[in-house]
Enzyme design. Sequence first.
Site, PDB file in Angstrom:
ATOM      1  N   GLY A   1       7.627   3.608   0.920  1.00  0.00           N
ATOM      2  CA  GLY A   1       8.245   2.747  -0.071  1.00  0.00           C
ATOM      3  C   GLY A   1       7.231   1.911  -0.816  1.00  0.00           C
TER       4      GLY A   1
ATOM      5  CG  ASP B   1      -1.491   2.352   9.837  1.00  0.00           C
ATOM      6  OD1 ASP B   1      -2.525   3.048   9.730  1.00  0.00           O
ATOM      7  OD2 ASP B   1      -0.605   2.326   8.971  1.00  0.00           O
TER       8      ASP B   1
END
Length: 302
Positions: A34, A146
């Site tokens: 997104g 991450d």
Amino acid sequence: MFKEVGAVPLTFNTVVQATGNFTARNCIGSGGFGSTYRAEISPGTTVAVKRLTVEMCQGVPQFNAEIRILARIKHPNLVTLIGYYASPSEMFLVYNYLAGGSLEGFIQLKRNRDTSIQVVTKIALNVAVALAFLHDECNPQILHRDVKPSNILLDNNLNAYLSDFGLARLLEGFETHVTTGVAGTFGYVAPEYALMCRASDRSDVYSYGVMLLELISDKRALDPSFSSQENGFTIVSWAVMLRREGRMEEVFAPGMWEAGPETMLLDLLQLGLICTAEAAPGRPTMKQVVRKLKQIQYVHDC
């Protein structure tokens, strides 16, 4: 239904209206699941809204992970989750807005301006403190999985904040690692995680080390310039080669070595290389990284 977890009064309509109905001119970043938008809710109150592309159903677990992690922890160097909304047709998360953009953008701009070693060390320390908090002060322990410059945000004073907990995993007290499918970004993933699907706090340390090498060199983890080298390089193998050949000054961004001090620069390089040691047991903990960075700062200030 809109869920509010902060003090800012928010509704679905005010958020959507403040983003201009998610218009491109308010988009400040895009990722795999997104885009993120700047939204001025009221004069002087600006937030960041991460909107999930609902058609990409694989993003729903990441959306839920962000809520599960950030709704339960607070730290000065973590982004703040203000609220979220979820329905079959619309899903978004609302965070505090950080006007300095991402560390990825900062590194790109740094190539064209002088940046002091003090600023570089400050950013490195902020991120290290955030990770040490996740690893050592949260129960259960949190693995980020991450860590990379695009997931680190800056305010106007260049204080750094760790963001994007969509891939985060919890470790119960008896666990030393999780065995899971490899997630994260190629170039930042630790060798044992890539090869054996074993993620631990030392996997985060490896990703942190890659980020630190990027910060001092202005190179990317898989910089295009490495392709001209024999067999190609990652930023880790490139830095290891230069140190082995006694060409440490070539690791640093233009002008950085000349500005010095050399001892401080070499300490940062050594820290980046230790964090990216091939074997996980050879890497320090994030608490040890924090201690080393504070020592580097102290010696320089003296």
